[in-house]
Structure formats: structure tokens, C-alpha cells
Enzyme design. Structure first.
Site, PDB file in Angstrom:
ATOM      1  N   ARG A  23       0.812  -1.679   0.271  1.00  0.00           N
ATOM      2  CA  ARG A  23      -0.224   0.098  -0.150  1.00  0.00           C
ATOM      3  C   ARG A  23       0.997   1.208   0.136  1.00  0.00           C
ATOM      4  O   ARG A  23       0.323   2.262   0.192  1.00  0.00           O
ATOM      5  CB  ARG A  23      -1.281   0.078   1.160  1.00  0.00           C
ATOM      6  N   ASP A  68     -14.944 -11.325  11.028  1.00  0.00           N
ATOM      7  CA  ASP A  68     -13.669 -10.583  10.356  1.00  0.00           C
ATOM      8  C   ASP A  68     -14.066  -9.115  10.087  1.00  0.00           C
ATOM      9  O   ASP A  68     -13.415  -8.256   9.798  1.00  0.00           O
ATOM     10  CB  ASP A  68     -13.241 -11.195   9.233  1.00  0.00           C
ATOM     11  N   ILE A  93      -8.417  -9.385  -2.283  1.00  0.00           N
ATOM     12  CA  ILE A  93      -8.914 -10.026  -2.096  1.00  0.00           C
ATOM     13  C   ILE A  93     -10.544 -10.400  -2.693  1.00  0.00           C
ATOM     14  O   ILE A  93     -10.732 -11.735  -3.120  1.00  0.00           O
ATOM     15  CB  ILE A  93      -9.222 -10.369   0.007  1.00  0.00           C
TER      16      ILE A  93
HETATM   17  O1  LIG Z   1      -6.653 -10.009   8.964  1.00  0.00           O
HETATM   18  C1  LIG Z   1      -5.388 -10.079   8.789  1.00  0.00           C
HETATM   19  O2  LIG Z   1      -4.182 -10.668   9.025  1.00  0.00           O
HETATM   20  C2  LIG Z   1      -5.556  -9.692   7.317  1.00  0.00           C
HETATM   21  C3  LIG Z   1      -4.680  -8.768   6.276  1.00  0.00           C
HETATM   22  C4  LIG Z   1      -5.054  -8.488   4.889  1.00  0.00           C
HETATM   23  C5  LIG Z   1      -3.809  -8.236   3.873  1.00  0.00           C
HETATM   24  O3  LIG Z   1      -3.244  -7.963   4.920  1.00  0.00           O
HETATM   25  O4  LIG Z   1      -3.639  -7.425   3.810  1.00  0.00           O
HETATM   26  C6  LIG Z   1      -6.154  -7.867   4.772  1.00  0.00           C
HETATM   27  C7  LIG Z   1      -7.079  -8.286   5.463  1.00  0.00           C
HETATM   28  N1  LIG Z   1      -7.384  -9.269   7.070  1.00  0.00           N
HETATM   29  C8  LIG Z   1      -8.947  -9.025   5.320  1.00  0.00           C
HETATM   30  O5  LIG Z   1      -9.273  -8.797   6.571  1.00  0.00           O
HETATM   31  C9  LIG Z   1      -9.128  -8.138   4.103  1.00  0.00           C
HETATM   32  O6  LIG Z   1     -10.418  -8.145   4.221  1.00  0.00           O
HETATM   33  C10 LIG Z   1      -7.451  -7.947   2.960  1.00  0.00           C
HETATM   34  C11 LIG Z   1      -8.454  -7.113   2.098  1.00  0.00           C
HETATM   35  C12 LIG Z   1      -7.133  -6.651   1.880  1.00  0.00           C
HETATM   36  C13 LIG Z   1      -6.841  -6.713   0.268  1.00  0.00           C
HETATM   37  O7  LIG Z   1      -5.415  -5.778  -0.088  1.00  0.00           O
HETATM   38  O8  LIG Z   1      -6.998  -6.442  -0.468  1.00  0.00           O
HETATM   39  N2  LIG Z   1      -6.255  -7.076   2.649  1.00  0.00           N
HETATM   40  C14 LIG Z   1      -6.727  -7.612   3.312  1.00  0.00           C
HETATM   41 CA   LIG Z   2      -8.555 -10.617   7.880  1.00  0.00          CA
END
Ligand SMILES: O=C(O)c1cc(C(=O)O)c2c(n1)C(=O)C(=O)c1cc(C(=O)O)[nH]c1-2
Ligand SMILES: [Ca+2]
Length: 702
Positions: free
Chosen positions: A115, A310, A551
Site C-alpha cells: 500500500r 472478520d 482479496i
Molecule cells: O487479518 C489480517 O491479518 C488481514 C490482513 C490483510 C492484508 O494484510 O492485506 C487483509 C485482511 N486481513 C482482511 O481482512 C481484508 O479484508 C483484506 C483485504 C485486503 C486487500 O489488500 O485486498 N487485505 C486484507
Molecule cells: Ca482479516
């Protein structure tokens, strides 16, 4: 600290004295993502033109906020690469590739995104997916130092799964960085490193030590005295780490001299398994305020006690000065996944107000005194033992896509979405799988079956829009509807404009006062990153990273295509009023279906579906259909032969490209079951995909 380093801090604090730069992730320490620049404004934005583009070497999700310092753009990309570009021309000045090993892509939940970077005293800093924090000389791109941010004692056996994809932030000469991993098994923490030397200064864990022992960390006292009691001593968290990863928002506020951490979800998600259904589980789903010099705890506010959805609170933390009951207050405004918009006192964490900014079905509101959610009892699915169709779902009413605030309109612009999720308890109690998501959920049920009524209902519920939110009245002022969820972040400007890229590959400018669409550009690929705006040679530019991923398309797969179908081509693009660049014409129709062999073993496809949903769906898409980023396995040559498929899935033939090997997680028989399932899915959906090439958008009938 070195006096030169405090100059950068002053420069960030006084960002409005040099509005041509974008020196820190949210432009200012307040992370409002408002730029006072107004050369481009409502009257002339219709003439905005592409000034330059720079093709990236990773066609995956691009989530980076590029920094701009003295006419140089520092953009981080997927696979944790850094590109320094001339901000006026897009010419590459230098690049740095930390060579993240390909086989760790599946140690993160959500694409190998990055990011952004931080800038301090002539150096740029960024995290890598394999857990390093890297400092480079901003002029030359030469490595100054590199540290592993993951301490060896943070290992959790097989479940160890820390990844870094968030942007570091720098306060008072300390680089502060967190990590992700709570979908696998992780115990959240942030670390602070000396910006000059890379020496570890302090570390703060966000959930207790499983034995309630000191970690020799800044968090010891508050965890042992306040947090441990909010967990059951014997739940699955003691082996899975509990979660609470700080994977996105870390904000230093020079007004209060505090650092705010946005803390993530529980690990495993299932609260009954995680903590035996007991306790609020501090500091999951919270904002935690700590001191920048020591990491010492100051206050916390928990937005989602007993998390089982979550519902991370990692989303962007913004500070503002707002009149509240006739008095100016310095506040935090926050729109976490759980769907409520919070206003908190930035100094004390006192709850001032909260209201849902999207439709929510898990709580009927917040207690007006404490801000605690008033739960819908049925939403507590781990306690009822019954399935729960939650809105928001696990992706939240708002995810990492940055929101913006305009002091001219007084509105916060949130890239909002509705993506439901079916929560269903894992059958037979908690069982952890190595190298896979470990949520305590039935992964078979999480998927949307290829049945028309189930799909229709789910797709009808998928929505994406901008909500322009009045933080004082706690109500919506207006909205801008999009085709579907998972659109980019927003920047607001002194020209009364909002810029946003969309999942369908369009880049837009909207009128910040009413949402009117004033400019649209076909960027050819889905955009999920937030734009920035800056000056180069005195001229205003607006730039954004293009690249579909994260995601949503990974996991939802084919269903994500309803937000708009593009073929991924990752780039940085920049606009100006007098630009004259042109994107090359696009001549790619995407994953062309290849007629699959007609034969498959029907007896093996049910287990193949189970294994696929457990190990493969999170990247290659729900129910075997990909969402436009990674290979769609239905059309992969590898499914045509048992050996070829096993070479890739079992033996790691493609690890260099991000495909891990799974022979320690699945037997050869289970891997073959997956292949049989994919052959079945390819046959079921082949004609639909062929037909889709005949309609204008190329999206198959869902
Ligand atoms: O619980 C975690 O450690 C974690 C990490 C990350 C991440 O590192 O990108 C996401 C999520 N959760 C998450 O819940 C989430 O919806 C999410 C979307 C994204 C993305 O970059 O599209 N990362 C993450
Ligand atoms: Ca998460």
C-alpha cells in the site's frame, strides 16, 4: 534523534506550506487525503488529459499510494517493489526489487499487494511481503538498511504466517510497521525502528501472550493487567495467536502526540473456538492509542467486541477538528468494516457518536453512552451454532480503499460497499490446516453454489458506491452509485473535486458538493488504489496506480466480474490539463476458454470441491472461477493431465510465479480430486464463457 530527521517531521506537519508534495501516506498526519491544490477544478476538469503512464511488471492488485517529494514519485507495487519516477514525465529514475520469494504468496490472505512507502530525511521506507522493512536512499535507490520485522519468537509453529503489505508511518524518527496474517494464525503486533539505523526501538502486541507472560514488549503491562482477562485461558487462540493484526492503519497525531493503531480481527474468526465464546477479546476490533517514543499504552476503544465476522478496525484512521455540541473537538473519525461511522475524542478515546454508514444486519445500533454495539442475537453465529448471512460480510462496509475529507464541504467520502458473507461453523470443532485459511468456518458453505436462485440473491446484494457522510450530523449527504463493490480510494481537492478509480477500469472526477460526474477516463484495468495529486514544475497532476486485485476478485472469483470486467494491465497513470499521452489499444479478451476434456470422475468432485475451497479458492476464485487476476484454472492446460497438475500443485513447478507447493498439505489423491472438480466446472461453464465473449462487456451471465 538526528536534527535533520526532525525536519522531515516538521515538513509533514506543515504539509500545506508545500502542497505540491505528497510526503506521507495520507498526505498529512491527519490522513484526510485532502489536497488544497486547485489548478484542476470543477470548471476545467472536463478537459483533463492523460499526461503519462508507466507500465508495471506485476499484473496483480496495485493498492499503493505513491509519495511525491520534490518532483519525484515513489510508488510501491505488487510483490513489494519500489519504483522512483519523474513525477512530471513518468520516466523511471531507479527501481528496487527486494526479491520476495514466490512461494510465500499463500502466506497472505489477500494478494501480494503493497500500500505504500514512507519518506524521512532523504530515505524511503517500505515493507515487504516476507516481513522485511527496507530503507533506501531516495536519490539513488541504494539500500541503506533492511531488517526482518518478524521476531523469531513470534513463530506459531505451522501457523506462522506474517506478511507485510501496509505502508509504514514515521513519527519522531521512528518507523512504525505492522503486518497481516490473522486469517491463518497470527498474533498481531507493531514494531518501531530507528529511521536512521534500523535498530528496534519498541514493540507492542495487540493481544495477550497465551500464557499471560511478559514478552519484554511495551504492551506487557496492559496485556497482563487489562487484556488477558477478556480471553478464555484455553481457547484456540492460545495456539492460533488470537489475531489482532495491524495491517493497514497506523497514524501519528502531532496534536495529541499519540500513535493510533487500527487493530484487526480474531484468529481463528470463530469466537466459540477461539475464546470458548467468552470475553470481549481485547484489543481485537479496536483503535489503540500509544506513545510514539515508548509504545506505552494510553487508551483504547473497542468497536467490535467478540469479533466473529472478520470485522477489522484497521481501516483508515483520520483526525479532524469538528464542532460538537457547540465546542471544537479534535476527533478521530473512523469507518471500519463493521459498518458504523465512529467519532471519538482523539486525546482520550471517549466515544462521541456513532451511526451506521451502510446497511448493517448484525447490530441494531450503538449504545449512545459507551458505543458498544447492540447485537442482533442471531448474528452471534458461533454461539447460536446456526448459519448467519451477515451484512457487512468479511470484506466490510469499507475496506482498505482510502476515504477522504474536504474541509470545504465538511464531508467524509467513503468508498462504501455491500458484500454479504455466509458464516457457518466448521463441522466437528476447530481443525487447523497448514498453508491455508484457518477461520473455524465451513469453507464449503462460504462458497456460492452454481445454482441460479442462490447466485441471483447474492449478486442482487452486491453493491458499491461513494457515501458522502456528514460527520457532525452523522448522516448521508449524497451518494454516487457504482456498478459493484471493490472500487478505489478517494482524494478530495481544493478544486472541489473527488477523484476515484473504479473496479470497471474507469477513472472519474466527481463534484465534491453533489457527486456529479465531471470526468471519466477508460484506464483499461480495474482500479483499487487511491489517487494522489501533486505539483511538478508548478503544474498540477493527478496520479493513480491501476491494477485489479486484492482479496475481492481473488476469493469471489467469477462473481467479482459483476463489478465490471477488465483484463489486468498494471500501470501508474497521471493526468494534467495539457497532457497528450495515449494508452496503447487493448487487444486482449482475457482468459479465453479452452474446450475442456469431456471426461471426469463424478465420484471425486465433491471432495475436490472441499479441497479447492480450503486451499485454492482464496486466490483462484470461489467454485473454480477466477476473478481476472490469477489464472482461471478451468482453462489451464495443467488440468488436462494428472502429472502436469501434480507437478504444479504438489511439486511447485510454478513457485517462482507465486504458486506454492501443497504436497505437505494435501495427498496426491486429494490433489487429483481437485483436478476432477476443475474438469467438471470447466465443462459446466464452458459454453457460458464462450457466449460471454459475444456481449459487449464480456461478462458471462451469472
Ligand atoms: O487479518 C489480517 O491479518 C488481514 C490482513 C490483510 C492484508 O494484510 O492485506 C487483509 C485482511 N486481513 C482482511 O481482512 C481484508 O479484508 C483484506 C483485504 C485486503 C486487500 O489488500 O485486498 N487485505 C486484507
Ligand atoms: Ca482479516
Amino acid at each position: 534523534a538526528d536534527p535533520a530527521s526532525s525536519d522531515t517531521g516538521e515538513a509533514i506537519i506543515h504539509a500545506d506550506d508545500h502542497p505540491g508534495d505528497w510526503m506521507t501516506y495520507g498526505r498529512t498526519y491527519s490522513e484526510q487525503r485532502y489536497s488544497p491544490l486547485d489548478q484542476i477544478n470543477r470548471s476545467n476538469v472536463g478537459n483533463l488529459k492523460l499526461a503519462w503512464y508507466y507500465d508495471l511488471d506485476t499484473n496483480r492488485g496495485q493498492e499503493g499510494t505513491p509519495l511525491v517529494v520534490d518532483g519525484v514519485m515513489y510508488a510501491t507495487t505488487n510483490w513489494s517493489k519500489m519504483k522512483a519516477l519523474d513525477a512530471a514525465t513518468g520516466k523511471l529514475l531507479w527501481a528496487y526489487d527486494p526479491r520476495v520469494p514466490g512461494n510465500i504468496a499463500d502466506k497472505g490472505c489477500c494478494d501480494t499487494v503493497n500500500r505504500g512507502a514512507a519518506y524521512w530525511n532523504g530515505k524511503v521506507y517500505f515493507g515487504t511481503f516476507d516481513g522485511r522493512l527496507i530503507a533506501l536512499d531516495a536519490k539513488t535507490g541504494k539500500l541503506v538498511w533492511s531488517v526482518n520485522t518478524i521476531p523469531t519468537d513470534a513463530a506459531l509453529g505451522h501457523q506462522r504466517s506474517y506478511t507485510v503489505d501496509g505502508a509504514p508511518r514515521i513519527a519522531k524518527g521512528r518507523v512504525i510497521i505492522g503486518n497481516g496474517g490473522a486469517e491463518f494464525g497470527a498474533r498481531g503486533f507493531v514494531s518501531a525502528f530507528d529511521a536512521e539505523t534500523g535498530k528496534l526501538d519498541w514493540r507492542f502486541f495487540t493481544v495477550p501472550n497465551p500464557e499471560n507472560k511478559p514478552d519484554n514488549a511495551a504492551s506487557d503491562s496492559v496485556l497482563m493487567n487489562k487484556a488477558y482477562q477478556t480471553w478464555s485461558p484455553t481457547g484456540a487462540w492460545t495456539k492460533q495467536g488470537g489475531g489482532g493484526t495491524v495491517w493497514d492503519s497506523i497514524v501519528y497525531d502531532p496534536v495529541t502526540d499519540l500513535v493510533y493503531l487500527g487493530v484487526g480481527n480474531g484468529s481463528p474468526w470463530n469466537y466459540k473456538f477461539r475464546s470458548e465464546g467468552k470475553g470481549d477479546n481485547f484489543f481485537l476490533g479496536s483503535i489503540v492509542a500509544i506513545k510514539p517514543e515508548t509504545g506505552e499504552y494510553v487508551w483504547h476503544f473497542q468497536e467490535t467486541p467478540m469479533d466473529q465476522w472478520d470485522y477489522t478496525s484497521v481501516q483508515q484512521i483520520m483526525t479532524l477538528d469538528l464542532p460538537i455540541n457547540g465546542q471544537m473537538r479534535h476527533v478521530i473519525v473512523h469507518a471500519p468494516k463493521n459498518g458504523f461511522f465512529y467519532v471519538l475524542d482523539a486525546k482520550t478515546g471517549e466515544f462521541l457518536s456513532g451511526k451506521n454508514y451502510v446497511y448493517v444486519n448484525w447490530a441494531s445500533g450503538l449504545d449512545p453512552k459507551t458505543g458498544r454495539p447492540i447485537y442482533n442475537p442471531e448474528a452471534l453465529w458461533t454461539l447460536t451454532g446456526k448459519d448467519w448471512y451477515g451484512i457487512p460480510g468479511d470484506l466490510g462496509g469499507h475496506n482498505f480503499a482510502a476515504m477522504a475529507f474536504s474541509p470545504r464541504t465538511g464531508l467524509v467520502y467513503i468508498p462504501a460497499q455491500q458484500v454479504p458473507f455466509l458464516y457457518s461453523n466448521q463441522v466437528g470443532g476447530f481443525k487447523a490446516h497448514p498453508d491455508s485459511w484457518n477461520l473455524g468456518l465451513d469453507m464449503n458453505k462460504v462458497g456460492i453454489l452454481d445454482k441460479q436462485d442462490a447466485k441471483d440473491a447474492f449478486i442482487k446484494d452486491l453493491k458499491g458506491w461513494i457515501v458522502a457522510w456528514d460527520p457532525i450530523k452523522q448522516q448521508e449527504a449524497f451518494r454516487v452509485d457504482h456498478k459493484g463493490p471493490w472500487n478505489g480510494g478517494i482524494v478530495a481537492t481544493g478544486g472541489d473535486l473527488l477523484f476515484q478509480g473504479l473496479a470497471n477500469g474507469e477513472f472519474h472526477a466527481y463534484d465534491a458538493t453533489n457527486g456529479n460526474d465531471l470526468f471519466s477516463f477508460a484506464a483499461q484495468s480495474g482500479i483499487i488504489a487511491p489517487p494522489v495529486t501533486y505539483l511538478a514544475n508548478g503544474k498540477q497532476y493527478v496520479a493513480v496506480e491501476v491494477g485489479w486485485g486484492g482479496i475481492y476478485p481473488f476469493f469471489l472469483g467469477g462473481l467479482a466480474r459483476t463489478s465490471g470486467w477488465t483484463v489486468n494491465h498494471s500501470r501508474v497513470i497521471a493526468f494534467s490539463l495539457d497532457g497528450n499521452a495515449k494508452l496503447p489499444p487493448q487487444n486482449d479478451k482475457g482468459y479465453l476458454p479452452v474446450k475442456p476434456p469431456a471426461e471426469f470422475d463424478e465420484k471425486r468432485t465433491d471432495n475436490g470441491y472441499f479441497q479447492f475451497q480450503t486451499y485454492c479458492a482464496a486466490c483462484h476464485g470461489d467454485n473454480g472461477e477466477a476473478g481476472g487476476v490469477l489464472p482461471d484454472l478451468r482453462w489451464s492446460g495443467a488440468i488436462r493431465h494428472q502429472d502436469a497438475f501434480y507437478n504444479v500443485v504438489g511439486r511447485g513447478a510454478l513457485t517462482a510465479y507465486g504458486m506454492d507447493r501443497f504436497d505437505s498439505s494435501m495427498s496426491p489423491k486429494e490433489i487429483e480430486d481437485i483436478r476432477q472438480f476443475l474438469l467438471k466446472r470447466a465443462n459446466e461453464t464452458y459454453q457460458r464463457e464462450v457466449d460471454a465473449r459475444k456481449n459487449a462487456e464480456g461478462i458471462p451471465a451469472q
